[in-house]
Design an enzyme around this catalytic site. Structure first.
Site, PDB file in Angstrom:
ATOM      1  N   ALA A 124       0.826  -1.212   0.000  1.00 13.15           N
ATOM      2  CA  ALA A 124       0.000   0.000   0.000  1.00 13.15           C
ATOM      3  C   ALA A 124       0.859   1.260   0.000  1.00 13.15           C
ATOM      4  CB  ALA A 124      -0.931  -0.032   1.210  1.00 13.15           C
ATOM      5  N   LEU A 125       1.089   1.762  -1.206  1.00 14.15           N
ATOM      6  CA  LEU A 125       1.842   3.008  -1.373  1.00 14.15           C
ATOM      7  C   LEU A 125       0.912   4.101  -1.916  1.00 14.15           C
ATOM      8  CD1 LEU A 125       4.524   4.626  -1.555  1.00 14.15           C
ATOM      9  CD2 LEU A 125       4.925   3.571  -3.778  1.00 14.15           C
ATOM     10  N   GLY A 131       0.420   9.255  -6.806  1.00 11.10           N
ATOM     11  CA  GLY A 131       0.509   8.089  -7.690  1.00 11.10           C
ATOM     12  C   GLY A 131       1.943   7.993  -8.181  1.00 11.10           C
ATOM     13  N   GLN A 283      -1.374 -10.893 -47.351  1.00 12.31           N
ATOM     14  CA  GLN A 283      -0.109 -10.304 -46.884  1.00 12.31           C
ATOM     15  C   GLN A 283      -0.300  -9.333 -45.704  1.00 12.31           C
ATOM     16  OE1 GLN A 283       2.217  -8.302 -49.914  1.00 12.31           O
ATOM     17  NE2 GLN A 283       4.052  -9.317 -49.143  1.00 12.31           N
ATOM     18  N   GLN A 340      -7.554  -7.028 -34.389  1.00 10.84           N
ATOM     19  CA  GLN A 340      -7.716  -6.755 -35.825  1.00 10.84           C
ATOM     20  C   GLN A 340      -7.781  -8.057 -36.633  1.00 10.84           C
ATOM     21  OE1 GLN A 340      -8.206  -3.670 -36.320  1.00 10.84           O
ATOM     22  NE2 GLN A 340      -8.515  -3.749 -38.527  1.00 10.84           N
ATOM     23  N   GLU A 367       2.560  -0.070 -11.115  1.00 13.36           N
ATOM     24  CA  GLU A 367       3.983  -0.293 -10.780  1.00 13.36           C
ATOM     25  C   GLU A 367       4.892   0.617 -11.608  1.00 13.36           C
ATOM     26  OE1 GLU A 367       5.371  -4.140  -9.782  1.00 13.36           O
ATOM     27  OE2 GLU A 367       3.382  -4.854  -9.166  1.00 13.36           O
TER      28      GLU A 367
HETATM   29  C1  LIG Z   1      -5.650  -1.887 -11.120  1.00  9.51           C
HETATM   30  C2  LIG Z   1      -4.613  -1.144 -10.344  1.00  9.51           C
HETATM   31  C3  LIG Z   1      -3.922  -1.802  -9.328  1.00  9.51           C
HETATM   32  C4  LIG Z   1      -2.976  -1.113  -8.558  1.00  9.51           C
HETATM   33  N1  LIG Z   1      -2.353  -1.745  -7.517  1.00  9.51           N
HETATM   34  C5  LIG Z   1      -1.585  -1.028  -6.667  1.00  9.51           C
HETATM   35  C6  LIG Z   1      -1.054  -1.619  -5.474  1.00  9.51           C
HETATM   36  O1  LIG Z   1      -1.233  -2.807  -5.215  1.00  9.51           O
HETATM   37  N2  LIG Z   1      -0.362  -0.828  -4.621  1.00  9.51           N
HETATM   38  C7  LIG Z   1      -0.136   0.489  -4.860  1.00  9.51           C
HETATM   39  O2  LIG Z   1       0.498   1.134  -4.034  1.00  9.51           O
HETATM   40  N3  LIG Z   1      -0.605   1.074  -5.998  1.00  9.51           N
HETATM   41  C8  LIG Z   1      -1.328   0.356  -6.890  1.00  9.51           C
HETATM   42  N4  LIG Z   1      -1.838   0.956  -8.022  1.00  9.51           N
HETATM   43  C9  LIG Z   1      -1.578   2.355  -8.256  1.00  9.51           C
HETATM   44  C10 LIG Z   1      -0.641   2.590  -9.439  1.00  9.51           C
HETATM   45  O3  LIG Z   1       0.667   2.256  -9.093  1.00  9.51           O
HETATM   46  C11 LIG Z   1      -0.816   4.055  -9.888  1.00  9.51           C
HETATM   47  O4  LIG Z   1      -2.076   4.143 -10.510  1.00  9.51           O
HETATM   48  C12 LIG Z   1       0.293   4.510 -10.833  1.00  9.51           C
HETATM   49  O5  LIG Z   1       1.522   4.603 -10.168  1.00  9.51           O
HETATM   50  C13 LIG Z   1      -0.027   5.845 -11.484  1.00  9.51           C
HETATM   51  O6  LIG Z   1      -0.424   6.794 -10.546  1.00  9.51           O
HETATM   52  P1  LIG Z   1      -1.785   7.621 -10.779  1.00  9.51           P
HETATM   53  O7  LIG Z   1      -2.850   6.659 -11.112  1.00  9.51           O
HETATM   54  O8  LIG Z   1      -1.999   8.509  -9.625  1.00  9.51           O
HETATM   55  O9  LIG Z   1      -1.500   8.483 -12.075  1.00  9.51           O
HETATM   56  P2  LIG Z   1      -0.729   9.898 -12.123  1.00  9.51           P
HETATM   57  O10 LIG Z   1       0.550   9.800 -11.369  1.00  9.51           O
HETATM   58  O11 LIG Z   1      -1.675  10.967 -11.763  1.00  9.51           O
HETATM   59  O12 LIG Z   1      -0.369   9.995 -13.660  1.00  9.51           O
HETATM   60  C14 LIG Z   1      -1.286  10.485 -14.646  1.00  9.51           C
HETATM   61  C15 LIG Z   1      -0.505  10.652 -15.954  1.00  9.51           C
HETATM   62  O13 LIG Z   1       0.541  11.633 -15.782  1.00  9.51           O
HETATM   63  C16 LIG Z   1       1.786  11.050 -16.129  1.00  9.51           C
HETATM   64  N5  LIG Z   1       2.853  11.587 -15.277  1.00  9.51           N
HETATM   65  C17 LIG Z   1       2.839  11.761 -13.934  1.00  9.51           C
HETATM   66  N6  LIG Z   1       3.995  12.264 -13.521  1.00  9.51           N
HETATM   67  C18 LIG Z   1       4.779  12.426 -14.623  1.00  9.51           C
HETATM   68  C19 LIG Z   1       6.082  12.910 -14.861  1.00  9.51           C
HETATM   69  N7  LIG Z   1       6.880  13.330 -13.874  1.00  9.51           N
HETATM   70  N8  LIG Z   1       6.546  12.939 -16.126  1.00  9.51           N
HETATM   71  C20 LIG Z   1       5.777  12.511 -17.149  1.00  9.51           C
HETATM   72  N9  LIG Z   1       4.516  12.038 -16.998  1.00  9.51           N
HETATM   73  C21 LIG Z   1       4.028  11.995 -15.751  1.00  9.51           C
HETATM   74  C22 LIG Z   1       1.615   9.561 -15.897  1.00  9.51           C
HETATM   75  O14 LIG Z   1       2.572   8.801 -16.608  1.00  9.51           O
HETATM   76  C23 LIG Z   1       0.195   9.368 -16.401  1.00  9.51           C
HETATM   77  O15 LIG Z   1       0.194   9.272 -17.789  1.00  9.51           O
HETATM   78  C24 LIG Z   1      -2.714   0.253  -8.837  1.00  9.51           C
HETATM   79  C25 LIG Z   1      -3.378   0.894  -9.890  1.00  9.51           C
HETATM   80  C26 LIG Z   1      -4.325   0.211 -10.634  1.00  9.51           C
HETATM   81  C27 LIG Z   1      -5.025   0.954 -11.750  1.00  9.51           C
END
Ligand SMILES: Cc1cc2nc3c(=O)[nH]c(=O)nc-3n(C[C@H](O)[C@H](O)[C@H](O)COP(=O)(O)OP(=O)(O)OC[C@H]3O[C@@H](n4cnc5c(N)ncnc54)[C@H](O)[C@@H]3O)c2cc1C
Length: 384
Positions: A124-125, A131, A283, A340, A367
């Site tokens: 849980a991070l 995110g 093709q 496709q 991840e």
């Molecule tokens: C089904 C599922 C299971 C998960 N399981 C776990 C889990 O078990 N434990 C846990 O801790 N988390 C979990 N997560 C969380 C997951 O790790 C995050 O969703 C992920 O790290 C992205 O964070 P966010 O969703 O807040 O997106 P955001 O960080 O808000 O990102 C939104 C967009 O902005 C881009 N972005 C953000 N910062 C930058 C930057 N510096 N440069 C360029 N682009 C950037 C991202 O690449 C993305 O395209 C899970 C997520 C899902 C959907």
């Protein structure tokens, strides 16, 4: 260069391949529809030792090493991705912190239970405000004598609802944050103040639940700090080490699914007749199959090589990010081409292609998103 997979790992690979065909694939659609894995199938996964792939033998695990784990995941993801997800957090992010940095006491207490599958672990991070920017977590742990009081909310936590143990990251020093102010805690299910909140509704990966975890004045003895007193404030480093390894196994998951989609596509292209001949003779269809096969071949080489490097004790930060980036993006391209090739049938829920297409989309997000992998790779490439 020796490209032979060691005999013991090859045998394991074959065992898992048979298990997938005999026990998992026949119920993959049922798991999708019911959004749950039957308990008797989870028990079969326990019996095979799948919950302890990464855990040392002294704690009852199989200690397969990185390459071995990747080979197992590659096979397991040729069917519904939920099966891999059910064991994935326990083998990986949920228990790895304890394995890498836990005290002897914590390892003795938790690892055997996790390896046997008696307990499931989760990680849980992530939080609503943190995110990609994981250092911005708001969940806080305040020390009061020999206890910490935890308050905050985690979201999107895989297996949160079935987990008996959670590795939870919380801020213990607001000034220092990622530089000595975030601590990892081992939190057991049933600890007062710790509850599971909403179970999210997702695009795919049905059968695997993604949950909110709530900490409301949850009191934890200092003994629950992963690594004990000396690791207070060092949890962010633990979390980043945990995620490094996950990038390789995530690449293996994407690879397995891509291989399955190629196999399905080849079979379909050979038997689907249009204009009086199998579509495999056209093709344009051949080009798609050729591109899919080529990308899968490239992905497999880089994955196995990086896994092998890690097993030799080498640092693979850059390579692991490259593997996660390439394999997951590649698998989504392959899934698109598979839809496709199947034409209208690729869009129908009667066949698994549609499910793979949705499930694979996640791999580019969790991840560490593809964009974050690129940041890591560029940082490593430009490091002085
Ligand atoms: C089904 C599922 C299971 C998960 N399981 C776990 C889990 O078990 N434990 C846990 O801790 N988390 C979990 N997560 C969380 C997951 O790790 C995050 O969703 C992920 O790290 C992205 O964070 P966010 O969703 O807040 O997106 P955001 O960080 O808000 O990102 C939104 C967009 O902005 C881009 N972005 C953000 N910062 C930058 C930057 N510096 N440069 C360029 N682009 C950037 C991202 O690449 C993305 O395209 C899970 C997520 C899902 C959907």
């Amino acid at each position: 260069m020796d490209y032979e997979i060691p005999e013991s790992l090859r045998l394991m690979q074959e065992t898992i391949r048979r298990f997938v065909q005999k026990d998992l694939e026949p119920i993959s659609q049922q798991v999708e529809e019911e959004d749950r894995i039957p308990e008797e199938v989870v028990q079969k996964m326990r019996d095979l030792g799948l919950f302890g792939l990464a855990i040392p033998e002294e704690y009852g695990g199989l200690n397969l090493g990185t390459l071995g784990e990747c080979l197992v995941y590659e096979e397991l993801t040729k069917t519904n991705a939920a099966f891999r997800s059910r064991i994935g957090t326990s083998n990986g992010i949920g228990s790895l912190g304890i394995l890498l940095d836990g005290t002897e006491e914590q390892q003795q207490k938790y690892l055997p239970r996790i390896a046997s599958g008696e307990w499931t672990a989760c990680f849980a991070l992530s939080e609503p405000e943190a995110g990609s920017d994981a250092g911005n977590i708001q969940t806080a742990a305040v020390r009061e004598g020999d206890t910490f009081v935890l308050n905050g909310r985690k979201h999107f936590i895989t297996n949160g609802d079935v987990a008996d143990l959670a590795t939870v990251l919380a801020v213990t020093d607001k000034e220092k944050r990622t530089r000595g102010g975030i601590t990892a805690f081992a939190v057991e299910k049933g600890t007062p103040g710790f509850t599971v909140g909403t179970i999210e509704r997702k695009m795919g990966l049905r059968g695997s639940h993604t949950c909110e975890l709530i900490f409301d004045n949850c009191r934890l003895p200092v003994a629950q700090v992963i690594g004990g007193e000396k690791m207070i404030g060092q949890g962010f480093r633990t979390a980043m080490r945990v995620l490094d390894k996950g990038r390789l196994t995530m690449g293996a998951c994407a690879l397995g699914a891509a291989q399955k989609l190629l196999d399905l596509s080849v079979d379909y292209a050979k038997q689907r007749v249009q204009f009086g001949q199998p579509i495999a003779r056209f093709q344009s269809v051949q080009n798609m199959l050729a591109d899919m096969g080529t990308e899968i071949y490239a992905a497999r080489q880089m994955l196995y090589h990086a896994a092998w490097l890690r097993d030799q004790g080498k640092t693979v930060i850059k390579e692991a990010s490259m593997v996660k980036l390439f394999c997951t993006e590649m698998a989504c391209r392959v899934a698109d081409q598979a839809v496709q090739i199947f034409g209208g049938m690729g869009y129908m829920k009667d066949l698994p292609v549609e499910r793979f297409y949705r499930d694979l989309r996640l791999y580019r997000i969790f991840e560490g998103t593809s964009e974050i992998q690129r940041l890591v790779i560029a940082r490593e490439l430009t490091r002085d």
